[in-house]
Design a protein around this motif. Sequence first.
Motif, PDB file in Angstrom:
ATOM      1  N   ASP A 220       0.847  -1.196   0.000  1.00 40.17           N
ATOM      2  CA  ASP A 220       0.000   0.000   0.000  1.00 40.17           C
ATOM      3  C   ASP A 220       0.881   1.243   0.000  1.00 40.17           C
ATOM      4  N   PRO A 221       1.368   1.636  -1.183  1.00 39.67           N
ATOM      5  CA  PRO A 221       2.279   2.786  -1.257  1.00 39.67           C
ATOM      6  C   PRO A 221       1.640   4.099  -0.803  1.00 39.67           C
ATOM      7  N   GLU A 222       0.351   4.251  -0.954  1.00 36.27           N
ATOM      8  CA  GLU A 222      -0.309   5.482  -0.521  1.00 36.27           C
ATOM      9  C   GLU A 222      -0.264   5.598   1.006  1.00 36.27           C
ATOM     10  N   LEU A 223      -0.532   4.521   1.704  1.00 31.34           N
ATOM     11  CA  LEU A 223      -0.496   4.513   3.157  1.00 31.34           C
ATOM     12  C   LEU A 223       0.938   4.654   3.678  1.00 31.34           C
ATOM     13  N   SER A 224       1.905   4.176   2.915  1.00 33.58           N
ATOM     14  CA  SER A 224       3.312   4.165   3.328  1.00 33.58           C
ATOM     15  C   SER A 224       4.105   5.363   2.832  1.00 33.58           C
ATOM     16  N   LYS A 225       3.472   6.343   2.215  1.00 33.02           N
ATOM     17  CA  LYS A 225       4.220   7.427   1.557  1.00 33.02           C
ATOM     18  C   LYS A 225       5.107   8.216   2.527  1.00 33.02           C
ATOM     19  N   ASP A 226       4.656   8.447   3.758  1.00 36.55           N
ATOM     20  CA  ASP A 226       5.489   9.176   4.718  1.00 36.55           C
ATOM     21  C   ASP A 226       6.718   8.356   5.099  1.00 36.55           C
ATOM     22  N   TYR A 227       6.528   7.063   5.317  1.00 34.62           N
ATOM     23  CA  TYR A 227       7.642   6.182   5.646  1.00 34.62           C
ATOM     24  C   TYR A 227       8.647   6.141   4.490  1.00 34.62           C
ATOM     25  N   ILE A 228       8.164   6.020   3.285  1.00 37.33           N
ATOM     26  CA  ILE A 228       9.032   5.970   2.103  1.00 37.33           C
ATOM     27  C   ILE A 228       9.841   7.262   1.996  1.00 37.33           C
ATOM     28  N   LEU A 229       9.205   8.392   2.231  1.00 41.35           N
ATOM     29  CA  LEU A 229       9.896   9.683   2.185  1.00 41.35           C
ATOM     30  C   LEU A 229      10.986   9.762   3.258  1.00 41.35           C
ATOM     31  N   LEU A 230      10.668   9.323   4.467  1.00 46.48           N
ATOM     32  CA  LEU A 230      11.673   9.338   5.532  1.00 46.48           C
ATOM     33  C   LEU A 230      12.856   8.443   5.201  1.00 46.48           C
ATOM     34  N   ARG A 231      12.601   7.277   4.642  1.00 50.70           N
ATOM     35  CA  ARG A 231      13.694   6.367   4.287  1.00 50.70           C
ATOM     36  C   ARG A 231      14.586   6.967   3.213  1.00 50.70           C
ATOM     37  N   ARG A 232      14.019   7.755   2.327  1.00 52.56           N
ATOM     38  CA  ARG A 232      14.825   8.429   1.302  1.00 52.56           C
ATOM     39  C   ARG A 232      15.685   9.532   1.914  1.00 52.56           C
ATOM     40  N   MET A 233      15.164  10.186   2.944  1.00 49.73           N
ATOM     41  CA  MET A 233      15.868  11.302   3.577  1.00 49.73           C
ATOM     42  C   MET A 233      16.936  10.826   4.560  1.00 49.73           C
ATOM     43  N   ILE A 234      16.698   9.693   5.206  1.00 40.42           N
ATOM     44  CA  ILE A 234      17.592   9.200   6.260  1.00 40.42           C
ATOM     45  C   ILE A 234      18.172   7.872   5.818  1.00 40.42           C
ATOM     46  N   ASP A 235      19.470   7.870   5.550  1.00 40.87           N
ATOM     47  CA  ASP A 235      20.127   6.681   5.008  1.00 40.87           C
ATOM     48  C   ASP A 235      20.381   5.589   6.042  1.00 40.87           C
ATOM     49  N   ASN A 236      20.644   5.963   7.273  1.00 43.40           N
ATOM     50  CA  ASN A 236      21.054   5.003   8.291  1.00 43.40           C
ATOM     51  C   ASN A 236      19.848   4.220   8.816  1.00 43.40           C
ATOM     52  N   VAL A 237      19.781   2.945   8.496  1.00 44.92           N
ATOM     53  CA  VAL A 237      18.662   2.096   8.912  1.00 44.92           C
ATOM     54  C   VAL A 237      18.606   1.965  10.437  1.00 44.92           C
ATOM     55  N   ASP A 238      19.719   2.202  11.132  1.00 39.74           N
ATOM     56  CA  ASP A 238      19.739   2.137  12.593  1.00 39.74           C
ATOM     57  C   ASP A 238      18.905   3.244  13.237  1.00 39.74           C
ATOM     58  N   ASN A 239      18.526   4.247  12.456  1.00 38.99           N
ATOM     59  CA  ASN A 239      17.698   5.334  12.970  1.00 38.99           C
ATOM     60  C   ASN A 239      16.212   4.997  12.930  1.00 38.99           C
ATOM     61  N   PHE A 240      15.872   3.803  12.512  1.00 38.04           N
ATOM     62  CA  PHE A 240      14.482   3.369  12.418  1.00 38.04           C
ATOM     63  C   PHE A 240      14.238   2.232  13.402  1.00 38.04           C
TER      64      PHE A 240
END
Length: 53
Positions: A17-37
């Motif tokens: 569900d990309p529409e529901l996940s759009k904020d998460y997808i945007l944050l992942r693009r902005m923040i490279d370090n997976v340890d921050n999630f």
Amino acid sequence: MVVLWQIVVSCVSEEGDPELSKDYILLRRMIDNVDNFLEVTALGEDLAMDIIK
């Protein structure tokens, strides 16, 4: 003096569900370090009710 800022952001990531996940997808693009999630999974009904009480 060193000042560190930390921000907690809550968003949903729903596979398929990309529409529901759009904020998460945007944050992942902005923040490279997976340890921050941190993924928070469902509590379950019993634990949720205990927390509410």
